[in-house]
Scaffold this active site. Structure first.
Site, mmCIF file in Angstrom:
data_model
loop_
_atom_site.group_PDB
_atom_site.id
_atom_site.type_symbol
_atom_site.label_atom_id
_atom_site.label_comp_id
_atom_site.label_asym_id
_atom_site.label_seq_id
_atom_site.Cartn_x
_atom_site.Cartn_y
_atom_site.Cartn_z
ATOM 1 N N ASN A 12 -1.652 -0.404 -5.605
ATOM 2 C CA ASN A 12 -0.220 -0.188 -5.805
ATOM 3 C C ASN A 12 -0.020 0.173 -7.275
ATOM 4 O O ASN A 12 -0.117 -0.685 -8.138
ATOM 5 C CB ASN A 12 0.521 -1.488 -5.442
ATOM 6 C CG ASN A 12 1.985 -1.448 -5.828
ATOM 7 O OD1 ASN A 12 2.532 -0.387 -6.136
ATOM 8 N ND2 ASN A 12 2.622 -2.612 -5.820
ATOM 9 N N LYS A 14 2.626 1.129 -8.765
ATOM 10 C CA LYS A 14 3.954 0.790 -9.308
ATOM 11 C C LYS A 14 4.488 1.979 -10.111
ATOM 12 O O LYS A 14 4.224 3.120 -9.748
ATOM 13 C CB LYS A 14 3.884 -0.509 -10.126
ATOM 14 C CG LYS A 14 3.173 -1.615 -9.355
ATOM 15 C CD LYS A 14 3.280 -2.967 -9.985
ATOM 16 C CE LYS A 14 2.539 -3.989 -9.127
ATOM 17 N NZ LYS A 14 2.678 -5.356 -9.587
ATOM 18 N N HIS A 100 7.911 -5.424 -1.360
ATOM 19 C CA HIS A 100 7.178 -5.952 -2.513
ATOM 20 C C HIS A 100 8.109 -6.881 -3.292
ATOM 21 O O HIS A 100 9.305 -6.621 -3.388
ATOM 22 C CB HIS A 100 6.695 -4.804 -3.406
ATOM 23 C CG HIS A 100 5.753 -5.277 -4.469
ATOM 24 N ND1 HIS A 100 6.202 -5.889 -5.615
ATOM 25 C CD2 HIS A 100 4.403 -5.277 -4.527
ATOM 26 C CE1 HIS A 100 5.145 -6.239 -6.343
ATOM 27 N NE2 HIS A 100 4.046 -5.882 -5.713
ATOM 28 N N GLU A 102 8.667 -7.244 -6.302
ATOM 29 C CA GLU A 102 9.431 -6.593 -7.381
ATOM 30 C C GLU A 102 10.662 -5.901 -6.817
ATOM 31 O O GLU A 102 11.684 -5.810 -7.479
ATOM 32 C CB GLU A 102 8.515 -5.617 -8.142
ATOM 33 C CG GLU A 102 7.550 -6.385 -9.041
ATOM 34 C CD GLU A 102 6.233 -5.691 -9.323
ATOM 35 O OE1 GLU A 102 6.141 -4.473 -9.095
ATOM 36 O OE2 GLU A 102 5.291 -6.375 -9.770
ATOM 37 N N GLU A 170 1.354 -12.033 -1.214
ATOM 38 C CA GLU A 170 1.311 -11.906 -2.667
ATOM 39 C C GLU A 170 2.181 -12.997 -3.300
ATOM 40 O O GLU A 170 3.406 -12.837 -3.392
ATOM 41 C CB GLU A 170 1.861 -10.542 -3.097
ATOM 42 C CG GLU A 170 1.057 -9.373 -2.580
ATOM 43 C CD GLU A 170 1.249 -8.149 -3.474
ATOM 44 O OE1 GLU A 170 0.226 -7.641 -3.959
ATOM 45 O OE2 GLU A 170 2.387 -7.737 -3.709
ATOM 46 N N GLY A 176 0.333 -9.862 -11.631
ATOM 47 C CA GLY A 176 0.300 -9.414 -13.024
ATOM 48 C C GLY A 176 0.121 -10.531 -14.036
ATOM 49 O O GLY A 176 0.314 -10.328 -15.231
ATOM 50 N N SER A 214 -3.213 -10.369 -8.984
ATOM 51 C CA SER A 214 -4.302 -10.520 -9.954
ATOM 52 C C SER A 214 -5.699 -10.383 -9.353
ATOM 53 O O SER A 214 -6.639 -11.042 -9.805
ATOM 54 C CB SER A 214 -4.171 -11.839 -10.726
ATOM 55 O OG SER A 214 -2.979 -11.827 -11.499
HETATM 56 P P1 PGA Z 1 -1.475 -7.188 -9.758
HETATM 57 O O1 PGA Z 1 -0.289 -6.693 -8.781
HETATM 58 O O2 PGA Z 1 -2.762 -6.869 -9.064
HETATM 59 O O3 PGA Z 1 -1.281 -6.380 -11.020
HETATM 60 O O4 PGA Z 1 -1.291 -8.651 -9.952
HETATM 61 C C1 PGA Z 1 -0.385 -6.833 -7.395
HETATM 62 C C2 PGA Z 1 0.823 -6.277 -6.729
HETATM 63 O O5 PGA Z 1 1.937 -6.437 -7.259
HETATM 64 O O6 PGA Z 1 0.726 -5.662 -5.644
#
Ligand code: PGA
Length: 252
Positions: A12, A14, A100, A102, A170, A176, A214
Site C-alpha cells: 500500500n 499511500k 483502511h 487512515e 491492521e 507506521g 510495520s
Molecule cells: P506500515 O503500513 O507497513 O507502514 O506500517 C501498513 C498499512 O498501513 O497498510
C-alpha cells in the site's frame, strides 16, 4: 500459512510516488519476481491512482498486479475528486483496499461507508481488501475482539466470498510505528476474524486474512508463519523493490 489459501503480499503506497521513480521500482520488483516461473503467492502494489495505468502497463506479464487504495461507492456521477471502482478497474486494477484506518480516521469512514465501498469494488469485478483493526485505546481497554467483530460484521458486503474479498487485520497502533503485536495476539485476532466470517459466508475457510502494520523484511517470516495469516498488507516497506522483496520472498 495454509496450503488451502494462496498467500497475498500487498503493498500500500499511500500518498507516495512520482512517475519516474515508481516505474523503476515496479520494473525492479517485476524483474525479481520474474525469476520465479510460477510464484506461489499473489503479489500486489496499490499505488496512488495517478500511477495506476502506467504501472499496470509496466507490470504486464510479471505476475505483479495493481490495486486501488480507495473508491467511491457510486460507479460515476457528480462527486468531484472521487474515483469509482469501475475507473480503477479500467486503469488496470484487480483489487481495491477499502476501510483502511487512515480513511476511517481522516475521512470519517464508518463501517456502513466501508461496506458500500466494498460492494462497489465487487460490482466492478475487483477483489476488495477490507481493513479492520483496533486503536491503542481500544486494545488497552481490552476491546480488541469486540471492535473487530463490529468491523467485520458491518463492513463485509452482501455477496462476499473467498474469491472477491480479503480481510486485512491492521492494528492502528502498529501502522507506521515499528511496533507489532505478538504472534500470539495476531493468532488470536485472525482466528477470531475467521470465526466471525464463518457465521457470515459459506467459504470462510478459504478467505485470505492478511496481517498489516510495520511488516518488514526482518519480521515477515515470523508473522507469515502464524496460523490463519495468509499474507501481508505492507505500507512503508513496500515503497522500494529492495525493501519489499524480502517480504515477498517469504511466500514466493
Ligand atoms: P506500515 O503500513 O507497513 O507502514 O506500517 C501498513 C498499512 O498501513 O497498510
Amino acid at each position: 500459512m495454509s496450503n488451502m489459501r494462496r498467500p497475498l503480499i500487498a503493498g500500500n503506497w499511500k500518498m507516495n510516488g512520482l512517475a519516474d521513480e515508481s516505474l523503476r521500482q515496479v520494473q525492479d520488483l517485476g524483474a525479481r519476481v520474474g525469476k520465479f516461473d510460477d510464484p506461489a503467492c499473489d503479489i500486489l502494489i496499490c499505488p496512488p491512482a495517478t500511477l495506476l495505468r502506467e504501472m499496470a502497463r509496466v507490470a504486464v506479464g510479471s505476475s505483479v498486479k495493481m490495486g486501488g487504495q480507495n473508491c467511491h461507492a457510486e460507479p460515476s456521477g457528480a462527486h468531484t475528486g472521487d474515483i469509482s471502482a469501475e475507473m480503477l478497474k479500467d486503469s488496470g486494477a484487480r483489487y481495491c483496499i477499502v476501510g483502511h484506518s487512515e480513511r476511517r480516521a481522516d475521512h470519517g469512514e464508518t463501517n456502513a461507508i466501508v461496506r458500500a465501498k466494498a460492494a462497489a469494488t465487487l460490482r466492478a469485478g475487483l477483489v476488495a481488501i477490507i481493513c479492520v483493526g483496533e486503536t491503542l485505546e481500544e486494545r488497552e481497554a481490552d476491546k480488541t475482539l469486540d471492535v473487530i467483530t463490529e468491523q467485520v460484521k458491518n463492513s463485509l458486503p452482501a455477496g462476499a466470498t473467498a474469491t472477491n474479498v480479503v480481510v486485512a487485520y491492521e492494528p492502528v497502533w502498529a501502522i507506521g510505528t515499528g511496533k507489532t503485536p505478538t504472534t500470539l495476539d495476531v493468532k488470536a485476532v485472525h482466528r477470531h476474524i475467521r470465526e466471525e466470517l464463518s457465521r457470515m459466508i459459506n467459504d470462510a475457510d478459504r478467505v485470505r486474512l492478511l496481517y498489516g502494520g510495520s511488516v518488514k523484511g526482518s519480521n515477515a517470516a515470523e508473522l507469515m508463519a502464524v496460523e490463519n495469516v495468509d499474507g501481508a498488507l505492507v505500507g512503508g516497506a513496500s515503497l522500494t523493490a529492495e525493501d519489499f522483496w524480502p517480504i515477498v520472498k517469504t511466500c514466493i
